[in-house]
Design a protein around this motif. Structure first.
Motif, PDB file in Angstrom:
ATOM      1  N   GLY A   1      -1.622 -23.404  -6.446  1.00 18.91           N
ATOM      2  CA  GLY A   1      -1.319 -24.388  -5.496  1.00 18.91           C
ATOM      3  C   GLY A   1      -1.687 -23.977  -4.057  1.00 18.91           C
ATOM      4  O   GLY A   1      -1.361 -25.074  -3.250  1.00 18.91           O
ATOM      5  N   GLY A   2      -2.192 -23.034  -3.713  1.00 18.42           N
ATOM      6  CA  GLY A   2      -2.693 -22.891  -2.458  1.00 18.42           C
ATOM      7  C   GLY A   2      -3.869 -21.831  -2.660  1.00 18.42           C
ATOM      8  O   GLY A   2      -3.899 -20.937  -3.422  1.00 18.42           O
ATOM      9  N   ALA A   3      -4.803 -21.999  -1.865  1.00 17.42           N
ATOM     10  CA  ALA A   3      -6.040 -21.128  -1.836  1.00 17.42           C
ATOM     11  C   ALA A   3      -6.615 -20.876  -0.158  1.00 17.42           C
ATOM     12  O   ALA A   3      -6.493 -21.878   0.582  1.00 17.42           O
ATOM     13  CB  ALA A   3      -7.091 -21.784  -2.609  1.00 17.42           C
ATOM     14  N   ASN A   4      -7.140 -19.860  -0.280  1.00 18.05           N
ATOM     15  CA  ASN A   4      -7.692 -19.506   1.415  1.00 18.05           C
ATOM     16  C   ASN A   4      -8.930 -18.781   1.160  1.00 18.05           C
ATOM     17  O   ASN A   4      -8.972 -17.920   0.344  1.00 18.05           O
ATOM     18  CB  ASN A   4      -6.681 -18.647   2.155  1.00 18.05           C
ATOM     19  CG  ASN A   4      -6.199 -17.358   1.800  1.00 18.05           C
ATOM     20  OD1 ASN A   4      -5.428 -17.298   0.756  1.00 18.05           O
ATOM     21  ND2 ASN A   4      -6.380 -16.470   2.442  1.00 18.05           N
ATOM     22  N   GLY A   5      -9.624 -18.873   2.241  1.00 18.53           N
ATOM     23  CA  GLY A   5     -10.687 -17.706   2.630  1.00 18.53           C
ATOM     24  C   GLY A   5     -10.211 -16.893   3.713  1.00 18.53           C
ATOM     25  O   GLY A   5      -8.897 -16.766   3.981  1.00 18.53           O
ATOM     26  N   VAL A   6     -10.901 -15.797   3.929  1.00 18.29           N
ATOM     27  CA  VAL A   6     -10.510 -14.752   4.752  1.00 18.29           C
ATOM     28  C   VAL A   6     -10.830 -14.598   6.313  1.00 18.29           C
ATOM     29  O   VAL A   6     -10.765 -13.411   6.963  1.00 18.29           O
ATOM     30  CB  VAL A   6     -10.574 -13.343   4.029  1.00 18.29           C
ATOM     31  CG1 VAL A   6      -9.914 -13.267   2.780  1.00 18.29           C
ATOM     32  CG2 VAL A   6     -12.192 -13.418   3.849  1.00 18.29           C
ATOM     33  N   SER A   7     -11.253 -15.643   6.663  1.00 15.65           N
ATOM     34  CA  SER A   7     -11.610 -15.662   8.249  1.00 15.65           C
ATOM     35  C   SER A   7     -11.750 -17.497   8.290  1.00 15.65           C
ATOM     36  O   SER A   7     -12.039 -18.137   7.405  1.00 15.65           O
ATOM     37  CB  SER A   7     -12.877 -15.028   8.649  1.00 15.65           C
ATOM     38  OG  SER A   7     -14.093 -15.513   8.209  1.00 15.65           O
ATOM     39  N   ARG A   8     -11.942 -17.685   9.625  1.00 15.20           N
ATOM     40  CA  ARG A   8     -12.066 -19.329   9.918  1.00 15.20           C
ATOM     41  C   ARG A   8     -13.315 -19.604   9.267  1.00 15.20           C
ATOM     42  O   ARG A   8     -13.523 -20.778   8.703  1.00 15.20           O
ATOM     43  CB  ARG A   8     -11.761 -19.531  11.228  1.00 15.20           C
ATOM     44  CG  ARG A   8     -12.008 -20.962  11.727  1.00 15.20           C
ATOM     45  CD  ARG A   8     -11.838 -21.094  13.268  1.00 15.20           C
ATOM     46  NE  ARG A   8     -12.835 -20.519  13.786  1.00 15.20           N
ATOM     47  CZ  ARG A   8     -12.563 -20.061  15.171  1.00 15.20           C
ATOM     48  NH1 ARG A   8     -11.637 -20.406  15.966  1.00 15.20           N
ATOM     49  NH2 ARG A   8     -13.600 -19.418  15.754  1.00 15.20           N
ATOM     50  N   LEU A   9     -14.514 -18.820   9.705  1.00 11.51           N
ATOM     51  CA  LEU A   9     -15.851 -19.388   9.121  1.00 11.51           C
ATOM     52  C   LEU A   9     -15.888 -19.326   7.727  1.00 11.51           C
ATOM     53  O   LEU A   9     -16.544 -19.978   6.819  1.00 11.51           O
ATOM     54  CB  LEU A   9     -17.003 -18.501   9.754  1.00 11.51           C
ATOM     55  CG  LEU A   9     -18.190 -18.434   9.329  1.00 11.51           C
ATOM     56  CD1 LEU A   9     -18.878 -20.057   9.594  1.00 11.51           C
ATOM     57  CD2 LEU A   9     -19.283 -17.487   9.779  1.00 11.51           C
ATOM     58  N   HIS A  10     -15.247 -18.225   7.027  1.00 10.95           N
ATOM     59  CA  HIS A  10     -15.315 -18.095   5.598  1.00 10.95           C
ATOM     60  C   HIS A  10     -14.546 -19.273   4.905  1.00 10.95           C
ATOM     61  O   HIS A  10     -14.890 -19.553   3.881  1.00 10.95           O
ATOM     62  CB  HIS A  10     -14.678 -16.709   5.134  1.00 10.95           C
ATOM     63  CG  HIS A  10     -14.787 -16.460   3.654  1.00 10.95           C
ATOM     64  ND1 HIS A  10     -13.620 -16.263   2.728  1.00 10.95           N
ATOM     65  CD2 HIS A  10     -15.792 -16.479   2.777  1.00 10.95           C
ATOM     66  CE1 HIS A  10     -14.026 -16.159   1.569  1.00 10.95           C
ATOM     67  NE2 HIS A  10     -15.302 -16.514   1.484  1.00 10.95           N
ATOM     68  N   GLY A  11     -13.370 -19.470   5.400  1.00 11.24           N
ATOM     69  CA  GLY A  11     -12.866 -20.843   4.956  1.00 11.24           C
ATOM     70  C   GLY A  11     -13.723 -22.155   4.805  1.00 11.24           C
ATOM     71  O   GLY A  11     -14.077 -22.845   4.026  1.00 11.24           O
TER      72      GLY A  11
END
Length: 839
Positions: free
Chosen positions: A369-379
């Motif tokens: 239900g939620g997903a994320n990268g591990v830095s702003r650029l990686h997002g």
């Protein structure tokens, strides 16, 4: 469970409870207890920093001597009291959320880097996972870890006489690791069964205690299993494709079943990378059994409580398996889910046309239900990577956010840094929010800051000399040569560290682009510079091993010898020594292939500075007041000309800015510019890139919303999930009939009035939303999304009229009508990726 039963000898009564201290991996960051382990066995403590090994290796006579030592017993009692206070005191989570808000978070990871005493990690992914468990303990977040107990872990590196890399995989004897076997209600060893083709795999459960947080580990090395299956958990990332699949089945399916056996019902499952994605299926299967519901309704129910973190910066980095292999392993499992094998395979494929492989990251994203990268650029990079799953959706609307990684600062600070942190910020500075840290560091005077840096560098250079001597002794170097090893480097010189996995995209030899220029930099008699290099290449990465050899060859040249060393077998202990001792951390990846990178974060707490490519975390951290950067913030792929440009930029920064800043001293002998940058870095970056901030972000932005959504969807016999499933079927069956009619535009003095016809067919108006959309004007601005209001429905035609009034701040041609799914309780486009644009 009495842990003392696993010692080879009983403890004297006055030492009862010492096993609890040795088995609680909190000793890894509670350095006040170091005096205990050092007192028991000084040599073994110096060699291993492993309390459990020390305790297991101590003779009865030695233990009785310690029990008669009043000072040792008093210190032991003090540590008991300190641990009791730590475990019982109110935490950040308690004070903000209380007991009933979240439930339990189950954190699944293929590796955990907690300590060299428990070598079940290979690199950054595991270090982040380990730091996260430590921080969850500090903040009181109700979390349990799920992982694998490897018999060999990751390989150990040795350099041969010519500087070439050799790989060894020593056996990890579980009885010598700080873990205990899990016991069932009957007192027997807890075993978990997982079905594999033609047989049942038996898994043993283990417990590693990390302060307040339990880490549950599974291994397959059980005599009940066939020889091949016993080796499933033999080696981290070892074996071929099929063994990798088996490991991920153990982690996801076996991990969930272990939670069931332990009577733990997590509200949130956090998948640290796609390796654990099979927990999506197993959690769904369990829900089906418990609630007698269909697969689709059960998936809608459970996915709300799943969170997926991707650490991968390139699509090729995700684990993919041949469809034939997945079919062989999951045909019966699909039957148990009540779905066809093709339906199960589709969860891991990009789209209906992509039938080549099963992508674990796709399964993870479709099951969370939620997903994320591990830095702003990686997002941003991740939204681009996953865009094929969301055809025709704008890239910035791909449902992947970001939580920038952080590090557990108390695990990485030197004794000198810890003393200064305690003096100005207090002993409990990392146990709550961090608002006061910036102000505290601005009060520290230059002399104390510079003294801290020097006090950390001195023992580091000594440790480097000793490591180098051991390396050379193993290669048969003469006594004279070993004595020379103990004289290399200068404890007062500018010391630069570089330690990474040696892979081509990390460009570990960028600094070697012009060896002669580097040599002149290192050997400057008035402003010397010295390099400490470390890192492993994957045993099957021949190019990476050549890069290791290239540095080894350079540092063996007579004119360079004494100004730099390559230290073998880069691990957590060596990493800690390096980040505590170096003045400057160097990082040169090829943008954007560093998803985050946390090694440079670890120098922050010790007053170290960074010089790095504008990639990963440094792309959002960099400011000329806190460090140095190379690159233009753009992507250049594998362009040799651009590599040469950045190498030139790197040399110029070192020659014209870094070295002068370090060696330009005031009348007190203090490098004023350098120390000002240290102060700014400590005050501004340390709290921002701590795991404390990271864990609070996950809790606030992902865990609490996920737990809330999970409870809403599973209450009342999952009635909300059934409604969402009905809505989704309605969209699936009718979206292809949806189309736009006439678009009209009327202008007034200050506004534009848009009106558009939408042919809904059998779709009810409440199932969709009609919007006017305009692209963002720049990277730093948001798109404009204006919900168009529904007017009258044309009688009997299934045609709705939608209108919106927009100011003339932007041209009318910038706006495009579109139709997207809408449900107040659903996540769009994550759960419904339909979209229709006005052509």
């Amino acid at each position: 469970m009495n842990p003392e039963r696993y010692l080879p000898r009983s403890l004297p009564s006055k030492l009862k409870g010492l096993t609890d201290l040795a088995l609680d991996l909190r000793w890894n960051w509670n350095h006040s207890a170091d005096v205990l382990w050092q007192k028991i066995d000084p040599e073994l403590w110096k060699a291993t920093n492993d309390p459990w090994l020390i305790l297991e290796s101590s003779s009865r006579k030695r233990l009785e001597t310690l029990a008669a030592d009043a000072s040792f017993v008093n210190e032991l009692q003090r540590q008991f009291a300190y641990r009791k206070t730590y475990l019982s005191q109110s935490s950040w989570f308690d004070e903000l959320y209380g007991d009933d808000t979240l439930g339990t978070v189950a954190y699944f990871s293929m590796e955990f880097g907690l300590s060299e005493a428990l070598p079940i990690y290979s690199g950054g992914l595991g270090i982040v996972a380990g730091d996260f468990l430590k921080t969850a303990s500090d903040l009181g977040i109700p979390l349990v870890g799920i992982g694998l107990l490897y018999q060999q872990g990751y390989f150990r590196q040795v350099l041969d006489m010519n500087g070439g890399q050799l790989a060894f995989s020593p056996y990890n004897n579980p009885t010598m690791l700080p873990v205990l076997p899990l016991q069932g209600p009957d007192g027997e060893w807890l075993r978990i069964s997982v079905e594999l083709p033609g047989r049942t795999l038996q898994l043993r459960g283990w417990l590693a205690q990390v302060g307040r947080v339990p880490l549950y580990l599974l291994d397959s090395n059980d005599l009940l299993n066939a020889p091949g299956d016993r080796g499933i958990t033999a080696e981290l990332y070892g074996g071929g494709t099929e063994m990798r699949l088996q490991q991920e089945i153990v982690l996801g399916i076996g991990g969930w079943r272990l939670l069931e056996m332990m009577n733990i019902s997590p509200s949130v499952c956090h998948l640290n990378e796609g390796h654990a994605a099979f927990v999506v299926l197993e959690r769904t299967r369990h829900f089906m059994e418990q609630h007698n519901s269909s697969f689709s309704i059960s998936l809608h129910s459970t996915r709300a409580g799943n969170v997926f973190t991707t650490h991968t910066p390139v699509a090729a980095g995700f684990d993919r398996f041949p469809l034939s292999l997945i079919t062989r392993y999951f045909s019966s499992y699909a039957d148990n889910l009540g779905v066809s094998i093709d339906a199960l395979l589709a969860l891991g494929q990009a789209d209906a046309e992509d039938r080549d492989s099963f992508n674990m990251a796709n399964l993870a994203l479709r099951g969370c239900g939620g997903a994320n990268g591990v830095s702003r650029l990686h997002g941003e990079v991740s939204r681009r990577i996953f865009s094929p799953l969301f055809s025709r959706w704008p890239q910035h609307e791909i449902p992947i956010g970001h939580v920038t990684n952080g590090v557990h600062m108390p695990s990485w600070d030197s004794a000198a840094a810890d003393a200064l942190w305690t003096e100005y910020c207090g002993k409990g500075s990392w146990l709550s929010t961090l608002e006061a840290i910036k102000q505290a560091w601005q009060k520290v005077d230059d002399e104390k800051l510079w003294s801290m840096r020097n006090l950390a560098r001195q023992p580091f250079i000594k440790a480097v000399r000793q490591r180098l001597a051991r390396q050379q002794a193993a290669c048969g170097v003469s006594t004279e040569g070993l004595m020379q090893c103990l004289q290399v480097l200068d404890p007062n010189a500018l010391t630069i560290g570089f330690a990474r996995r040696f892979a081509s995209y990390k460009r570990p030899t960028l600094l070697l682009a012009d060896p002669g220029r580097l040599t002149r930099l290192l050997t400057n008699a008035h402003r010397p510079v010295q390099l400490i290099i470390a890192g492993k290449a994957h045993p099957q990465d021949e190019e990476g091993k050549l890069l290791v050899r290239k540095w080894s060859d350079y540092l063996r040249q007579p004119e360079v010898r004494g100004h730099g060393v390559f230290l073998e077998d880069y691990d957590m202990r060596l990493a800690a020594e390096m980040i505590q001792g170096v003045d400057l951390w160097l990082n040169t990846p090829r943008r954007p292939w560093e998803a985050c990178g946390t090694s440079g974060m670890k120098v922050l707490v010790n007053g170290g500075l960074n010089l790095s490519e504008l990639d990963g975390w440094w792309a959002e951290a960099y400011d000329p007041k806190v460090g140095w950067a190379i690159g233009d913030g753009q992507e250049h792929d594998q362009d040799p000309a651009w590599d040469a440009t950045e190498a030139e930029e790197l040399y110029k920064l070192l020659e014209q800015e870094v070295v002068p800043a370090f060696y330009t001293r005031d009348e007190r002998g203090i490098p004023k510019v350098w120390v000002e940058m240290m102060q700014q870095s400590l005050a501004r970056l340390t709290p921002r890139f701590s795991c404390n901030r990271m864990a609070r972000e996950y809790t606030d932005d992902y865990y609490i919303p996920a737990a809330t959504a999970y409870r809403r969807r599973t209450s009342n016999n999952a009635s909300l999930s059934a409604a969402i499933e009905k809505w989704h079927k309605l969209l699936t069956n009718n979206w292809q009939h949806l189309r736009f009619g006439q678009l009209t535009l009327r202008e007034s003095s200050g506004d534009n009035l848009f009106q558009v016809e939408v042919f809904l067919g059998d779709l009810p108006p409440e199932a969709i939303r009609v919007e006017l959309y305009a692209e963002p004007l720049s990277r730093d601005t948001n798109p404009i999304r204006i919900t168009m209001e529904s007017g009258e429905m044309l009688t009997g035609s299934g045609v709705g009229l939608y209108h919106a009034t927009v100011s003339k701040g932007r041209p009318a041609s910038d706006y495009t009508p579109r139709v997207i799914p809408y449900h107040a309780e659903a996540s769009v486009p994550l759960e419904a990726n339909f979209i229709l644009w006005h052509e």
